[in-house]
Write a protein that holds these residues in place. Structure first.
Motif, short mmCIF file in Angstrom:
data_model
loop_
_atom_site.label_atom_id
_atom_site.label_comp_id
_atom_site.label_asym_id
_atom_site.label_seq_id
_atom_site.Cartn_x
_atom_site.Cartn_y
_atom_site.Cartn_z
N LYS A 189 1.66 89.95 93.14
CA LYS A 189 2.32 88.80 93.79
C LYS A 189 3.83 88.88 93.61
CE LYS A 189 -1.36 85.30 93.80
NZ LYS A 189 -2.51 86.13 93.44
N ILE A 190 4.29 89.27 92.42
CA ILE A 190 5.73 89.38 92.18
C ILE A 190 6.34 90.45 93.08
CG2 ILE A 190 7.46 90.08 90.47
CD1 ILE A 190 5.67 88.64 88.37
N ALA A 191 5.62 91.56 93.26
CA ALA A 191 6.11 92.62 94.16
C ALA A 191 6.24 92.10 95.58
CB ALA A 191 5.17 93.82 94.09
N ARG A 192 5.30 91.29 96.02
CA ARG A 192 5.36 90.73 97.37
C ARG A 192 6.54 89.76 97.51
NH1 ARG A 192 -0.62 88.56 98.50
NH2 ARG A 192 0.40 87.83 100.44
N ALA A 195 9.61 91.59 97.89
CA ALA A 195 9.68 92.20 99.24
C ALA A 195 9.98 91.17 100.33
CB ALA A 195 8.38 92.92 99.54
N GLY A 196 10.09 89.89 99.96
CA GLY A 196 10.51 88.90 100.94
C GLY A 196 9.52 87.80 101.25
N ASP A 201 3.47 81.23 101.30
CA ASP A 201 2.63 82.14 102.07
C ASP A 201 1.56 82.79 101.20
OD1 ASP A 201 4.09 81.65 104.38
OD2 ASP A 201 5.48 83.31 104.00
N ILE A 202 1.97 83.27 100.04
CA ILE A 202 1.04 84.01 99.17
C ILE A 202 -0.13 83.13 98.74
CG2 ILE A 202 0.82 85.08 96.89
CD1 ILE A 202 3.71 86.13 97.31
N TYR A 203 0.17 81.88 98.38
CA TYR A 203 -0.87 80.99 97.88
C TYR A 203 -1.50 80.13 98.99
CZ TYR A 203 0.56 82.18 93.14
OH TYR A 203 0.85 82.85 91.97
#
Length: 209
Positions: A189-192, A195-196, A201-203
Motif C-alpha cells: 500500500k505504501i508503494a502505491r 506512486a500517486g 482509492d486504495i481502501y
C-alpha cells in the motif's frame, strides 16, 4: 513455555502495534506503559508477578524464580504511584539473564535504567519508596489483569516504543504469520501511495459527501 530465538527475533522485528492488529486487536496493555528509553525492545514469555500495592518483596523473589529470557510482568494492585524497581533490581535481573520488565507501576533510578541493556517498561517514574510485606503469601505465576488484559504465565510479551502487547501462548505462531502478511500488505500500500494513489482509492473510502 519456551519460545525459540527465531520466533522472538521476528516478534521484536514486527513490533507491538503490528502484532496487536494481527491478533485481532487484542492484548494491548494501557498506553501509559512505555519503555524507560525509546530504543528498548523486549519479547519473551511472561512470568507473572502480582504484588500488593506499594510492596516489592515478591519482585525480588520473582527474579530468582523466573527463567533466563522470561519477562517479569508485574501487577501492582492499582498501586501505580510507587517506585517498585531501580538500579539494584535491574542489576539482579541482568545477572539472571531475564528478558525484561513490564510493570503497571512506577520505577526510579531511570538515568541508570536508560543506559542499561535490560529493557524496562513502566507506567511512569516515581520516587515513592516501597515496603516489604513478609507476611504476604506467594501468588507468583498466577494470571493477572493489567488494564483490560489478562496476562497468563507463558503468554508472549512484546514491547517497543509504541507500547506493549500480550499474545495468548496457543496463538503465537498464527499471530506471527498474520503479522508478516500484514507487514507485506502495508508495504504494498505504501508503494502505491508513493506512486500517486490515494488512501481513499486504495481502501475504497470514496470522496467525502
Amino acid at each position: 513455555m519456551r519460545f525459540d530465538d527465531t520466533l522472538l527475533h521476528e516478534a521484536r522485528r514486527l513490533g507491538a502495534a503490528t502484532l496487536h492488529e494481527a491478533a485481532g486487536r487484542i492484548g494491548a496493555l494501557p498506553s501509559a506503559i512505555k519503555p524507560v528509553a525509546p530504543g528498548m525492545k523486549l519479547a519473551g514469555a511472561a512470568f507473572t508477578v502480582p504484588v500488593p500495592a506499594f510492596d516489592n518483596l515478591w519482585i525480588h523473589r520473582a527474579i530468582y524464580r523466573a527463567k533466563p529470557g522470561d519477562i517479569l510482568v508485574v501487577g501492582t494492585s492499582d498501586g501505580i504511584e510507587a517506585g517498585y524497581w531501580g538500579d539494584v533490581l535491574n542489576a539482579a535481573a541482568e545477572e539472571r539473564g531475564l528478558g525484561g520488565l513490564v510493570i503497571d507501576g512506577g520505577v526510579r533510578d531511570t538515568e541508570g535504567l536508560a543506559q542499561s541493556d535490560f529493557p524496562v517498561f513502566s507506567n511512569g517514574v516515581c520516587i515513592r519508596g516501597t515496603i516489604k510485606g513478609f507476611d504476604v503469601p506467594s501468588r507468583l505465576g498466577q494470571p493477572i489483569a493489567i488494564g483490560n488484559v489478562v496476562v497468563a504465565p507463558g503468554d508472549l510479551v512484546v514491547g517497543d516504543r509504541d507500547g506493549v502487547v500480550v499474545l495468548p501462548q496457543a496463538r503465537v505462531a498464527e499471530i506471527i504469520a498474520a503479522g508478516q502478511r500484514r507487514e507485506a500488505d502495508e508495504a504494498e500500500k505504501i508503494a502505491r501511495i508513493r506512486a500517486g494513489e490515494t488512501t481513499l482509492d486504495i481502501y475504497g473510502f470514496g470522496e467525502d459527501a
